[in-house]
Design a protein around this motif. Sequence first.
Motif: not given
Length: 642
Positions: A111-112, A117-119, A152-154, A156-162
Amino acid sequence: MRRFFTLTLVAIVSAGVFGVTDVAGATPSPTTTTAPAAPRTPEEMGLNYAGLLTSKPGARCNGEFTLLTADNACTHGPDRAPVGIDVRRKWMPNKARTAGDTVAGSPSVADATAGIQCYGDGVSGNRVQAIYAHASDVADRYATVAPSISQWAGQVDTVFNASAGETGGVRHVRYVTDSACNLSVLDVQLTAGGDDSIANTINDLRNAGYNRPDRKYLVWVDANVYCGIAQVYGDDSAPQSNVSNGASSVAGEFARVDNGCWGLSGQSIEAHELMHTLGGVQKSAPHSTQYNHCWDRYDRMCYDDGSGSTMQIVCTDSSHENRFDCNHDDYFYAGTPPSVNYLSNHWNTANSSFLASAAGTTSTTTPPTTTPPTTTPPTTTPPTTTTTTRPPTTTTRPPTTTTTTTVKPSTTTTTPPTSTNKPPSKPGVFRAGGWYLRQSLTTGGAQSSFGYGDPGDVPLACDWNNDGTKTPGLYRNGVFYLSNAAGGPATNVFAFGNPGDVPVCGDWNGDGVDTVGVFRGGTWYLRNTNSTGAADVVFAFGDQGDTPLVGDWNGDSTDGIGVWRAGTWYIRSTPSGGAATSAFAYGNSTDHPITGDWNGDGIDSPGVTRSGVWYLRNSVTAGGADSTFAYGDVTDAPVIWR
């Protein structure tokens, strides 16, 4: 090997690659009596240099390491594990490292999570593909680990967006997702030595078809060799043509994180390695080291990597240890950097096309564990038309296309079965390159899963070697990729058909081996061997727009054919042209027809899937469903196996 020994020495006095280093010059308390810790060994820290060759300055890899891959890919080398982490210690999911580590792992597309985020359609354009990989001699723990990988993928996304938010921007990782916004996590089996080195891992994954320039592959390897290691290329040019930005000359880039360093709290190894594949940190950056890191801590990419650079605490906020680019002047600036900033005219990873600069959508549906809807089973009335088949009026050109392939065939052999008894058919779904299988015709989650193929491939499941088991196949633009094992590499790759043809498979001559064919505009082209060549049998049956059907309708051990047209089945007991031997209504015009031996009587009969619900009949006639259960989503492709 100078770097190997330097890193070993540094490990004695450093707090670790991704941990906080003591302030230079600090004096120990005079009351300290504890004996100093024993030096950490290279094996403990994951400093494995197998498969790496030192590259000369000015060469493609510019003084770093060249991988033993077909394209001589580049890497900065293995990253040292944080203090307290011994990469040799196998981490098991029941020892929770995050809140989701103990979540049951069914089905296999996780589950996401918040942050992912989805594009668009989830697959087009430059994307990051998540992969769980294990060697053939290592137990497949995908069903247990997949939910944690999603978390963990989420992270990773948090590191990039923050990190992007620090300069007023937004950056999300463009992951491969399905149409319901679930993260695609592929389950890939490597060869027995595929986990021994990063070079072996890359070679195995590329041989399995994961070699797309528009993909970065973030791979969680169930091994205990490294902490993390990734590819990186020296190109500091600012335009989008940067080699790290999906260049056609690079067959995808790989970031590998091993079991001992999965999902570490507050120091995402996955984010660090993925950043390398995006081009960070270039050696020309103001605060760079010679091994593609930085020295102005606190920073996710900064640590004493043994290059000789002196670490300095320029940014004093220790919480920035899990964020990118202290002062945003070396490799990541989300926005327009000032003209005096290095990133104003050098490669800025925040401009990577593998990142999105706006929020996408989030998950709206669940994977295959849905409750059966209250819709009535298929009992539609046959149409009033009496037309069955259209006789051919022209001769259609048989398949003659050719192609090349890089998939490595397997060297294994299979012993023919000793019994002709075959078990009943079982349900499965194909979703974005993942196969999710159940053992019974009942509602529930996937009981086994594996990755084989890419989104957009057409899945097939047939008995390619007469061992009594249906195993995966794929059809991609006129090429068949057949495997004799679930999750194994392609054992047979050949061209037959054209892009746009509908692939089929069946036992056309009763020899016990299923072979391929294609359906094109009402004409069938069948092969009696799984190989490139002219069609052995060509005949007309059906119209343009019909869906081809294959099944042993009478139990004679030879597959017949048929077509589905707006809820009506037209079938023939032999793979040949002529009038339909039976025609009946079953299902609605928007259903997806399927065939299988649902009760083990040796005869294939009809079924349909509708919005994730399966409706099956045990006889080749019109009537109500004998079995109904929910499995899959509306966009999944059903697969029938045994």
